[in-house]
Design an enzyme around this catalytic site. Structure first.
Site, short mmCIF file in Angstrom:
data_model
loop_
_atom_site.label_atom_id
_atom_site.label_comp_id
_atom_site.label_asym_id
_atom_site.label_seq_id
_atom_site.Cartn_x
_atom_site.Cartn_y
_atom_site.Cartn_z
N LEU A 30 0.87 -1.17 0.00
CA LEU A 30 0.00 0.00 0.00
C LEU A 30 0.91 1.22 0.00
CD1 LEU A 30 -2.62 1.63 0.31
CD2 LEU A 30 -2.49 1.23 2.78
N GLU A 31 0.76 2.07 -1.02
CA GLU A 31 1.55 3.29 -1.13
C GLU A 31 0.68 4.45 -0.64
OE1 GLU A 31 4.29 5.41 -4.57
OE2 GLU A 31 2.41 4.46 -5.17
N ILE A 32 1.09 5.06 0.46
CA ILE A 32 0.35 6.19 1.02
C ILE A 32 1.06 7.48 0.60
CG2 ILE A 32 -0.26 7.36 3.18
CD1 ILE A 32 -0.82 4.62 4.38
#
Length: 764
Positions: free
Chosen positions: A510-512
């Site tokens: 997951l790239e925040i």
């Protein structure tokens, strides 16, 4: 790459000096020896004539075979063996969810030569041979993870009892760290579970549940977990496990329980067949062929495992143990093992919330868009107990999304991961609807609508009219800058990017993405939700393409150019998988979606100019116009048919490529050149992201590239690749390509700085 704590060794044991026994004191029916009071990792008490040895690493959720634990374990066992009143022993953990999760990897990393690591392995082998040859029976009582060196401890014991708990898993994940089981695992497992099962365990590193372990012969007896009573279920289960294990130990000591296993007809037939040298040779050859096909020979550990197992079976135990320790030492010094261990450490770091605890826990989640991504996000959310609203604009779209979620959960039921009752209970956390009712109680909204800035602006304005003040608004976009999406927001501090990867239930990353206005608490909330969903998380700065899409786009642009130069899609796939990518470049374009690739190429081309050029974007646009959108449309670079894994190149694409064909310069057209053209553009962009502050550190860059984009794990990520390959060599190649293609291969300043100074490394 599931998180693993494995190096598979017991090492740095103190000498087997006899320890004088201190005077103990009696408590009910067992004696606790005061010597144990000085120990912090291992303790024991004598219950009647059974010594109960407990593992309990302080300040840790799991037990690992650290030097301290091993030293204390050695001391304790010396005392137990010296005590004439003790007739049997039980090894058990004080931690309900973990027996022993593996060895302490830091021990291996502290070694500078293969000989040092070999010595660690041999010390571990000697200790476990003492356990195996113990004058009294030893029972391993297993609840929770029993992995790597932990499993090697268990299988050296005379008997194993395990709980039928979901958390109870046994396995040898050393191969995932580029290693092999180094404390006798490669020698004991084939004798215990048979050659095929031993290969399956050691070559895949997969976890085995207790019930399957019992069928395999890895566990002797199962114990059902208990429910709540006067005490909690975990505590009651551990007490019950200990009671059963103690009774088993007594039974073995007084000959009421036999250690000789009665073999059925099938097992006797299998043993007979395995006794034929020709059959064994065929197994070795078959396994090696499969390994080479899957790894392309890029991972040395699986091949060494086959070699070591074969040595032990064909040349005897002494030769097998020697080979195991020597190959263990050799593997620990390989670039591949260092890369995989680096990824392991990175994975652990990216599963922590460095932004602290959010002010309000997200308990109610709302997701906009029930398409592939929206439904996927909803699935990993309800699966972890989050009450989730799934909103779509049409009944048909909503129904399709709900069916996708149910199918995902039902697949788990078919695999016996969850029961049908658990499936229905999880699914009940989902509410599907076409309006905004209930959004006034949402703690977070994640939009997964079409990648169009105008649609996203409309959505954010609608949502902000109905959500409470504390609610976080997250956008699942793969390329649009978050600040542009947040430009119409009344509360930009509550807006953040959460870029999931497809399929959401299988892809770990997951790239925040944060803007300069995103608050720390908003970031903490997003990370907390991602961790609850089981994701490995990187937090990056805002900008076109963020980090992952920005790295992937130039590589795909180069792939299109290679196709235009006459490289066949299958050849292009072979070149990329041959370098270590799990999926070939042409197949990856089909998986991403040709329409998505074209859209991103155009957007990033506008943002970064000619530097993001390469192949002609009209190739992709023409494919989209003809309906060749990739796997989802049945046709892309390849033709996809249900029920068959074989895929043929799409003749329609060959016609398009012929139309857009360009001349090729023979100086940069060799197979290795095509590989390095693709990889160098990926790596250069990654380094530039660090240079510009999109990335805060190289660790997250490596994790994002490997877990989100499939960068070769054996290389450890783009930054570790630069360290091991050499920045100077990479820059030299890029200058060669720059001479032919221009600024698309101009190395960024940070890469040039590393090339000029060999002492500069991204990883220390």
């Amino acid at each position: 790459m599931a998180s693993v704590r494995a190096a598979g060794i017991l090492s740095r044991f103190s000498s087997t000096t006899r320890y004088s026994l201190f005077t103990g004191y009696t408590c009910r029916n067992f004696t606790v020896y005061s010597a144990m009071l000085a120990r912090t990792h291992v303790s024991y008490e004598v219950n009647g004539d059974v010594a109960v040895v407990r593992f309990n690493s302080p300040n840790s959720k799991v037990n690992t075979l650290s030097p301290q634990l091993q030293s204390e374990f050695t001391q304790v066992m010396s005392e137990v063996w010296a005590n004439g009143a003790v007739k049997s022993a039980v090894l058990i953990s004080s931690k309900p969810g973990c027996f022993i999760a593996g060895a302490d990897i830091n021990m291996i990393e502290a070694c500078s030569t293969a000989a040092e690591v070999t010595s660690l392995s041999q010390e571990g082998q000697r200790m476990l041979q003492k356990i195996e040859q113990s004058p009294i029976p030893i029972v391993a009582a297993i609840n929770g993870s029993c992995l790597g060196g932990g499993l090697e401890v268990a299988i050296a014991c005379q008997y194993r009892v395990a709980t039928k708990n979901k958390k109870t898993v046994l396995g040898t994940p050393e191969v995932m760290l580029g290693l092999l089981p180094g404390a006798g695992g490669t020698q004991r497992l084939p004798k215990m579970v048979g050659i095929p099962s031993a290969f399956d365990m050691t070559l895949t590193g997969r976890n085995i549940r207790a019930d399957k372990a019992k069928k395999m012969g890895l566990v002797d007896q199962l114990v059902d977990p208990l429910g709540p009573g006067l005490k909690g279920p975990e505590e009651r289960t551990m007490e019950y496990l200990e009671e059963v294990a103690v009774e088993c130990a007594k039974g073995i000591a007084n000959k009421k329980i036999s250690l000789k296993k009665e073999k059925g007809l099938m097992q006797r037939l299998t043993d007979y067949v395995m006794g034929i040298p020709f059959v064994r040779k065929q197994i070795y050859n078959t396994v090696q062929t499969k390994v080479m096909k899957q790894t392309k020979g890029l991972y040395p550990a699986p091949l060494k495992i086959i070699e070591v197992v074969q040595t032990g079976i064909e040349q005897g135990s002494d030769a097998g143990y020697l080979a195991e320790s020597q190959k263990f030492g050799e593997l620990a010094m390989t670039r591949e093992s260092k890369a995989l261990i680096g990824l392991y450490h990175g994975q652990v770091a990216c599963k922590k919330n460095k932004f602290g605890t959010p002010q309000k826990e997200v308990q109610r989640l709302a997701i906009l868009g029930a398409g592939l991504m929206g439904a996927g996000i909803a699935q990993v959310s309800v699966d972890k107990g989050l009450h989730t609203i799934l909103k779509d604009t049409t009944e048909e779209g909503l129904s399709r999304g709900q069916q996708q979620i149910y199918k995902g959960l039902n697949d788990k039921t078919k695999k016996r991961s969850i029961t049908s009752f658990e499936r229905d209970s999880i699914f009940s956390n989902l509410t599907g609807q076409l309006d905004y009712s209930g959004f006034n109680k949402a703690d977070m909204v994640i939009e997964a609508v079409f990648e169009d800035i105008h649609i996203k602006h409309k959505v954010i304005q609608e949502v902000e009219a109905v959500i409470p003040p504390h609610c976080v608004f997250a956008t699942n976009t793969s390329a649009l800058p978050i600040k542009d999406i947040a430009s119409v927001s009344k509360r930009p501090d509550k807006v953040i990017g959460m870029h999931y990867f497809s399929p959401v239930d299988k892809m770990q990353l997951l790239e925040i993405i944060t803007t300069d206005k995103t608050s720390k608490d908003t970031t903490a909330s997003a990370v907390a939700v991602g961790l609850k969903q089981g994701k490995v998380i990187i937090v990056v700065g805002d900008g076109p393409g963020f980090y992952t899409t920005r790295c992937l786009a130039p590589m795909l642009a180069e792939a299109v150019r290679a196709l235009q130069e006459g490289v066949d899609p299958k050849k292009l796939d072979a070149l990329t998988t041959g370098f270590g990518f799990p999926v070939g470049a042409a197949t990856l374009a089909d998986e991403v979606g040709i329409d998505v690739a074209a859209h991103v190429a155009e957007d990033l081309g506008k943002a970064f100019g000619s530097r993001f050029g390469g192949g002609n974007v009209e190739v992709l646009k023409t494919m989209v116009a003809k309906g060749f959108k990739g796997r989802k449309s049945g046709k892309g670079c390849y033709i996809y048919q249900e029920g068959t894994k074989n895929k043929n190149v799409n003749p329609g694409v060959e016609e398009i490529l012929e139309k857009f064909k360009i001349a090729v310069n023979p100086e940069v057209a060799k197979d290795s050149d095509v590989q390095y053209r693709l990889v160098s553009r990926f790596v250069n962009e990654a380094v530039m992201c660090l240079q510009e502050g999109i990335l805060t550190n190289p660790v997250e860059g490596d994790i994002g590239a490997v877990f989100g984009l499939g960068f070769p794990p054996c290389l450890g990520g783009p930054f570790r690749f630069v360290d091991s390959y050499g920045a100077d060599k990479l820059v030299e190649k890029m200058r060669k390509y720059e001479h032919v293609y221009g600024n698309q291969f101009t190395p960024c300043q940070l890469l040039v700085d590393h090339a000029k100074d060999a002492s500069k490394k991204f990883h220390k």
